[in-house]
Scaffold this motif. Structure first.
Motif, PDB file in Angstrom:
ATOM      1  N   ILE A  38       0.814  -1.218   0.000  1.00  7.26           N
ATOM      2  CA  ILE A  38       0.000   0.000   0.000  1.00  7.26           C
ATOM      3  C   ILE A  38       0.847   1.268   0.000  1.00  7.26           C
ATOM      4  CG2 ILE A  38      -1.681   1.347   1.313  1.00  7.26           C
ATOM      5  CD1 ILE A  38      -2.925  -1.259   2.248  1.00  7.26           C
ATOM      6  N   GLY A  39       1.853   1.340   0.879  1.00  9.49           N
ATOM      7  CA  GLY A  39       2.681   2.538   0.939  1.00  9.49           C
ATOM      8  C   GLY A  39       3.384   2.824  -0.372  1.00  9.49           C
ATOM      9  N   LEU A  40       3.938   1.784  -0.980  1.00  7.10           N
ATOM     10  CA  LEU A  40       4.621   1.942  -2.266  1.00  7.10           C
ATOM     11  C   LEU A  40       3.636   2.309  -3.359  1.00  7.10           C
ATOM     12  CD1 LEU A  40       7.151   1.757  -3.996  1.00  7.10           C
ATOM     13  CD2 LEU A  40       6.773  -0.708  -4.193  1.00  7.10           C
ATOM     14  N   SER A  41       2.448   1.711  -3.314  1.00  6.12           N
ATOM     15  CA  SER A  41       1.423   2.014  -4.311  1.00  6.12           C
ATOM     16  C   SER A  41       1.020   3.477  -4.251  1.00  6.12           C
ATOM     17  CB  SER A  41       0.202   1.125  -4.082  1.00  6.12           C
ATOM     18  OG  SER A  41      -0.827   1.445  -4.995  1.00  6.12           O
ATOM     19  N   ASP A  42       0.841   4.005  -3.033  1.00 12.02           N
ATOM     20  CA  ASP A  42       0.447   5.408  -2.872  1.00 12.02           C
ATOM     21  C   ASP A  42       1.527   6.351  -3.401  1.00 12.02           C
ATOM     22  OD1 ASP A  42      -1.913   4.602  -1.729  1.00 12.02           O
ATOM     23  OD2 ASP A  42      -1.234   4.901   0.347  1.00 12.02           O
ATOM     24  N   SER A  43       2.778   6.093  -3.047  1.00 11.37           N
ATOM     25  CA  SER A  43       3.863   6.969  -3.489  1.00 11.37           C
ATOM     26  C   SER A  43       4.073   6.858  -4.994  1.00 11.37           C
ATOM     27  CB  SER A  43       5.157   6.639  -2.742  1.00 11.37           C
ATOM     28  OG  SER A  43       5.538   5.293  -2.951  1.00 11.37           O
ATOM     29  N   PHE A  44       3.881   5.647  -5.545  1.00 11.87           N
ATOM     30  CA  PHE A  44       4.034   5.450  -6.984  1.00 11.87           C
ATOM     31  C   PHE A  44       2.946   6.216  -7.745  1.00 11.87           C
ATOM     32  CE2 PHE A  44       3.632   3.032 -10.979  1.00 11.87           C
ATOM     33  CZ  PHE A  44       4.945   3.028 -11.390  1.00 11.87           C
ATOM     34  N   ASN A  45       1.725   6.153  -7.247  1.00 14.72           N
ATOM     35  CA  ASN A  45       0.619   6.877  -7.892  1.00 14.72           C
ATOM     36  C   ASN A  45       0.819   8.380  -7.801  1.00 14.72           C
ATOM     37  OD1 ASN A  45      -1.049   4.793  -8.916  1.00 14.72           O
ATOM     38  ND2 ASN A  45      -1.848   4.380  -6.880  1.00 14.72           N
ATOM     39  N   GLU A  46       1.366   8.848  -6.689  1.00 13.58           N
ATOM     40  CA  GLU A  46       1.634  10.278  -6.550  1.00 13.58           C
ATOM     41  C   GLU A  46       2.720  10.709  -7.534  1.00 13.58           C
ATOM     42  OE1 GLU A  46       1.737  14.195  -5.557  1.00 13.58           O
ATOM     43  OE2 GLU A  46       0.190  12.691  -5.163  1.00 13.58           O
ATOM     44  N   ALA A  47       3.764   9.888  -7.675  1.00 13.02           N
ATOM     45  CA  ALA A  47       4.827  10.198  -8.638  1.00 13.02           C
ATOM     46  C   ALA A  47       4.269  10.180 -10.063  1.00 13.02           C
ATOM     47  CB  ALA A  47       5.963   9.184  -8.504  1.00 13.02           C
ATOM     48  N   ARG A  48       3.371   9.254 -10.324  1.00 13.40           N
ATOM     49  CA  ARG A  48       2.746   9.162 -11.651  1.00 13.40           C
ATOM     50  C   ARG A  48       1.873  10.386 -11.931  1.00 13.40           C
ATOM     51  NH1 ARG A  48      -2.172   6.642 -13.085  1.00 13.40           N
ATOM     52  NH2 ARG A  48      -2.313   6.195 -15.329  1.00 13.40           N
ATOM     53  N   ARG A  49       1.145  10.846 -10.912  1.00  9.45           N
ATOM     54  CA  ARG A  49       0.323  12.045 -11.065  1.00  9.45           C
ATOM     55  C   ARG A  49       1.204  13.254 -11.385  1.00  9.45           C
ATOM     56  NH1 ARG A  49      -0.987  16.534  -8.612  1.00  9.45           N
ATOM     57  NH2 ARG A  49       0.552  16.116  -6.983  1.00  9.45           N
ATOM     58  N   LEU A  50       2.320  13.358 -10.671  1.00  5.20           N
ATOM     59  CA  LEU A  50       3.256  14.462 -10.905  1.00  5.20           C
ATOM     60  C   LEU A  50       3.779  14.417 -12.330  1.00  5.20           C
ATOM     61  CD1 LEU A  50       5.056  16.762  -9.636  1.00  5.20           C
ATOM     62  CD2 LEU A  50       6.764  14.976  -9.260  1.00  5.20           C
ATOM     63  N   ARG A  51       4.146  13.237 -12.784  1.00  5.00           N
ATOM     64  CA  ARG A  51       4.680  13.087 -14.140  1.00  5.00           C
ATOM     65  C   ARG A  51       3.637  13.473 -15.180  1.00  5.00           C
ATOM     66  NH1 ARG A  51       3.156   9.228 -18.443  1.00  5.00           N
ATOM     67  NH2 ARG A  51       4.980   9.032 -19.792  1.00  5.00           N
ATOM     68  N   ASN A  52       2.386  13.031 -15.012  1.00  2.00           N
ATOM     69  CA  ASN A  52       1.334  13.329 -15.982  1.00  2.00           C
ATOM     70  C   ASN A  52       1.050  14.824 -16.054  1.00  2.00           C
ATOM     71  OD1 ASN A  52       1.087  10.638 -16.600  1.00  2.00           O
ATOM     72  ND2 ASN A  52      -0.682  10.293 -15.282  1.00  2.00           N
ATOM     73  N   MET A  53       1.004  15.478 -14.909  1.00  2.00           N
ATOM     74  CA  MET A  53       0.749  16.916 -14.896  1.00  2.00           C
ATOM     75  C   MET A  53       1.906  17.674 -15.544  1.00  2.00           C
ATOM     76  SD  MET A  53      -1.087  17.581 -11.201  1.00  2.00           S
ATOM     77  CE  MET A  53      -1.433  19.285 -11.638  1.00  2.00           C
TER      78      MET A  53
ATOM     79  N   ILE B  61      10.653   5.351  -7.764  1.00  2.00           N
ATOM     80  CA  ILE B  61      10.859   4.470  -8.910  1.00  2.00           C
ATOM     81  C   ILE B  61      11.915   3.417  -8.598  1.00  2.00           C
ATOM     82  CG2 ILE B  61      11.827   4.434 -11.260  1.00  2.00           C
ATOM     83  CD1 ILE B  61      10.249   7.049 -11.740  1.00  2.00           C
ATOM     84  N   GLU B  62      12.963   3.818  -7.884  1.00  2.00           N
ATOM     85  CA  GLU B  62      13.985   2.851  -7.472  1.00  2.00           C
ATOM     86  C   GLU B  62      13.387   1.793  -6.547  1.00  2.00           C
ATOM     87  OE1 GLU B  62      18.223   5.238  -7.530  1.00  2.00           O
ATOM     88  OE2 GLU B  62      16.883   5.567  -5.832  1.00  2.00           O
ATOM     89  N   ALA B  63      12.542   2.213  -5.613  1.00  2.00           N
ATOM     90  CA  ALA B  63      11.892   1.267  -4.693  1.00  2.00           C
ATOM     91  C   ALA B  63      10.953   0.348  -5.454  1.00  2.00           C
ATOM     92  CB  ALA B  63      11.131   2.037  -3.612  1.00  2.00           C
ATOM     93  N   PHE B  64      10.281   0.903  -6.459  1.00  2.00           N
ATOM     94  CA  PHE B  64       9.349   0.113  -7.250  1.00  2.00           C
ATOM     95  C   PHE B  64      10.098  -0.935  -8.078  1.00  2.00           C
ATOM     96  CE2 PHE B  64       6.224  -0.853 -10.489  1.00  2.00           C
ATOM     97  CZ  PHE B  64       5.050  -0.858  -9.759  1.00  2.00           C
TER      98      PHE B  64
END
Length: 309
Positions: A219-234, A254-257
């Motif tokens: 869950i923690g990694l999923s949340d941070s990954f989605n936030e990074a993805r949102r930042l990238r899309n914007m 991304i490294e953690a993922f």
């Protein structure tokens, strides 16, 4: 084709200067980047025209335009890559020459990628040269090393994007995502998740499509990954300017993922995926059999002249 040609040499010099300006921080650098890239393309096209035996002059002192070059090369059946996007680059160059201002960073990244792919293919096809070897001869070594940070090929190079973020936050962010997208595609292939008629992507992960095969993101990694993805899309759509800290956090995520993907048992996942693959193939065959039967029945009806009216 002769790489000793003055036109070719000038084109490569402009390409080398383009890399220097791509690394630059000023608005003027972004403007000069577009101008140099377009001029480099124009000179190479003229060199290709000369190689066909045609003249590049349409008057005593005036040479043909890029469009004129393309017309000659088309008539000579000379194949060139990315012509639709090269035309966009030329239009951008022409606009910059007749107005104030400069392109934004996202536009610079877009055209730099186009030009690099164009020269990579043209050099190989028409000059018998490798882009990576030629470009080193016309680019300052330190500039080239800095530029290559934009294309990480392993986790050590990925970590260097944190340094690049201090110069090009947006470029570093987009490069990090290009890297992880490639890693996800490679993981999917090795784990048997590259199903027919569906290209594996980040969406498969964030939407939980692979959870039934054992790819369950913490869950923690999923949340941070989605936030990074949102930042990238914007950022990719020009709605946000990423900061250095934004990029560093995204690269860490991304490294953690990537480490999470490497920790998974791909053989077990592949077994589950094979069951799903067989199920999908069975459904597809049943559908095709049903359609064939329906067509056969319609054929019989038509044979007896009964259209159902």
């Amino acid at each position: 084709m002769a790489i000793e040609s003055p036109l070719f040499q000038s084109a490569m010099e402009l390409l080398g200067h383009s890399i220097t300006h791509y690394n630059g921080k000023k608005e003027l650098d972004r403007k000069l980047l577009i101008l140099h890239l377009a001029n480099a393309v124009e000179l190479v096209l003229k060199d290709l025209v000369l190689d066909t035996g045609e003249s590049i002059y349409k008057g005593p002192k005036e040479t043909i335009t890029i469009q004129g070059c393309l017309k000659v090369l088309q008539d000579k059946s000379i194949n060139l890559p990315l012509l639709n996007k090269i035309e966009l680059l030329v239009d951008e160059r022409n606009a910059l020459q007749h107005r104030f201002g400069s392109p934004n960073e996202l536009t610079s990244i877009f055209y730099m990628n186009i030009a690099e792919n164009f020269f990579r293919e043209v050099l190989k096809t028409h000059y018998g040269q490798e882009y990576d070897e030629i470009v080193t001869q016309f680019t300052d070594e330190s500039d080239l090393l800095e530029y290559k940070l934009n294309d990480p090929t392993n986790d050590q190079e990925l970590d260097k994007l944190k340094d690049l973020a201090k110069i090009h936050p947006l470029g570093a962010l987009l490069s990090a995502w290009t890297y992880i997208e490639k890693e996800i595609e490679e993981f999917a292939e090795l784990a048997g998740l590259n199903f027919p008629r569906r290209r594996p992507s980040v969406i498969d992960l964030v939407n939980g499509r692979w959870e039934k095969f054992g790819v369950v993101i913490p869950i923690g990694l999923s949340d941070s990954f989605n936030e990074a993805r949102r930042l990238r899309n914007m950022a990719a759509h020009g709605r946000l300017e990423p900061t250095v800290d934004d990029v560093i956090v995204s690269v860490d995520t991304i490294e953690a993922f990537e480490k999470y993907l490497l920790s998974l048992d791909k053989s077990t996942i592949k077994q589950s995926a094979q069951i799903e693959r067989e199920r999908l193939e069975k459904e597809r065959q049943e559908y095709l059999d049903k359609r064939a039967k329906e067509k056969q029945q319609l054929g019989i009806i038509d044979l007896f002249g009964n259209t159902g009216a």
